[in-house]
Design an enzyme around this catalytic site. Sequence first.
Site, PDB file in Angstrom:
ATOM      1  N   TRP A  26       3.014 -36.026 112.783  1.00 55.26           N
ATOM      2  CA  TRP A  26       3.360 -37.071 113.748  1.00 55.26           C
ATOM      3  C   TRP A  26       2.153 -37.957 114.081  1.00 55.26           C
ATOM      4  O   TRP A  26       2.261 -38.886 114.856  1.00 55.26           O
ATOM      5  CB  TRP A  26       3.917 -36.449 115.037  1.00 55.26           C
ATOM      6  N   GLU A  45       6.041 -34.774 121.098  1.00 54.06           N
ATOM      7  CA  GLU A  45       5.605 -34.348 122.431  1.00 54.06           C
ATOM      8  C   GLU A  45       6.630 -33.411 123.072  1.00 54.06           C
ATOM      9  O   GLU A  45       6.270 -32.428 123.702  1.00 54.06           O
ATOM     10  CB  GLU A  45       5.353 -35.560 123.334  1.00 54.06           C
ATOM     11  N   LEU A  88      13.818 -23.216 118.437  1.00 54.82           N
ATOM     12  CA  LEU A  88      12.658 -23.758 119.154  1.00 54.82           C
ATOM     13  C   LEU A  88      12.635 -23.309 120.613  1.00 54.82           C
ATOM     14  O   LEU A  88      11.591 -23.353 121.256  1.00 54.82           O
ATOM     15  CB  LEU A  88      12.668 -25.295 119.124  1.00 54.82           C
ATOM     16  N   TYR A  90      13.967 -23.273 124.785  1.00 53.16           N
ATOM     17  CA  TYR A  90      13.946 -24.279 125.864  1.00 53.16           C
ATOM     18  C   TYR A  90      14.801 -25.494 125.478  1.00 53.16           C
ATOM     19  O   TYR A  90      14.314 -26.614 125.308  1.00 53.16           O
ATOM     20  CB  TYR A  90      12.513 -24.703 126.195  1.00 53.16           C
ATOM     21  N   TYR A 125       3.181 -35.982 132.436  1.00 50.73           N
ATOM     22  CA  TYR A 125       2.358 -35.708 131.250  1.00 50.73           C
ATOM     23  C   TYR A 125       2.947 -36.399 130.013  1.00 50.73           C
ATOM     24  O   TYR A 125       2.253 -37.129 129.296  1.00 50.73           O
ATOM     25  CB  TYR A 125       2.226 -34.195 130.985  1.00 50.73           C
ATOM     26  N   ASP A 143      -2.660 -32.239 129.535  1.00 48.87           N
ATOM     27  CA  ASP A 143      -1.929 -30.995 129.261  1.00 48.87           C
ATOM     28  C   ASP A 143      -2.854 -29.811 129.592  1.00 48.87           C
ATOM     29  O   ASP A 143      -3.980 -30.004 130.076  1.00 48.87           O
ATOM     30  CB  ASP A 143      -1.441 -30.953 127.805  1.00 48.87           C
TER      31      ASP A 143
END
Length: 369
Positions: A26, A45, A88, A90, A125, A143
């Site tokens: 990325w 992100e 992944l 969450y 963030y 972060d």
Amino acid sequence: MPWPLAPDFLAPLASWFDGARRDLPWRAADLDAPHPDPYAVLVSELMLQQTQVATVIPYFARWMARFPTPTALAAADEDTVHKAWEGLGYYRRARFLRAASASVAAEGWPGSLEGLASLPGLGPYTAAAVGSIAFQWPTPALDGNAFRVLARLLALEGDPKGRATDLRTWLAPALSIHGPSRTTQALMELGATVCTPLPACGRCPLADGCGARKAGRTAEIPPPARRTQVREIALWLLAVEADGQLLLHPPSDKGLLAGLWRWPTLEAVPVVAPPSAHILPPLTAWPGWTQVYTHRREAVSPLHLALPERFAEAEGLRWVPRGDLPALALGKRDQRLRDLLDTPGATPLEAPDPAALLGLLRAGGAPSA
Ligand code: SF4
């Protein structure tokens, strides 16, 4: 002691990053121009929140091949998006990413930090990271890695997150002078690869000015985060099957496993005597495991229960043809049971009380763990 001026203090970081940067899919080749694909920055992100870089890399590649633009992601249905996110964890992030992409597809990218922060799922963030990395805005993104580096450089006492506003104000001129994307990513990279919890100060481009190193306090700064309280629970994870169909909870909007199909569960207390074949439908068990979440540890005992026939669906449960299972989005815990169904198991030595089990399932009362 006043903090040194950030542009001077952090000057060695910018050139260090040219030689030290990892090649991540990325990352733009040109760090000093706006990113050619802000959507790629947004995807990365959101994936990197709570997930390691090495895990994210193959997911990112598959995601961008499947949903290459905000428009493509916005057009996909939620089940497809959750399925692509499967593994992944969450999963709220996948829903936020789709919702943010829908907003971008309809209205274009916001032109300010406030606009980015108003997109679904983008906290301060992520908005600042996208602002600096995608658009070259001087919006410092802090972060966990960046907080650790800055706490040590400036020898901050206490939790550096409490100084977030001061730190952003201090950092912003360095972003303006050395480049927002370059400085933001360099700081994160230093925290990820050099200024780790056990720092490698000998390789650090900022070692000469580092307050914690000079004071011999790198082990104390920043202080360890307070540990979150973890709840322990033992669960039966149940694959109830009849007529070639399996019983599952369809996705809900809330909770840890929002957006995912779930097997029914029962708290594994109290455990009753070993089942006897004449009172129980056939049961199959596999070795259990411990499933760890941020606030919860589950001792999972997977179980397959074969019923002679289906009963009417209770609210919150649905019969699903076994052949449809591979297409359902499941969390990691529930994927494991799906995979176990194709492997031989054994008759369990312990089992939930069958009457209570069926009663709970028929009432739809299995806890939504
Ligand atoms: S000198 Fe050591 S403690 Fe200080 S910023 Fe560099 S790696 Fe971190």
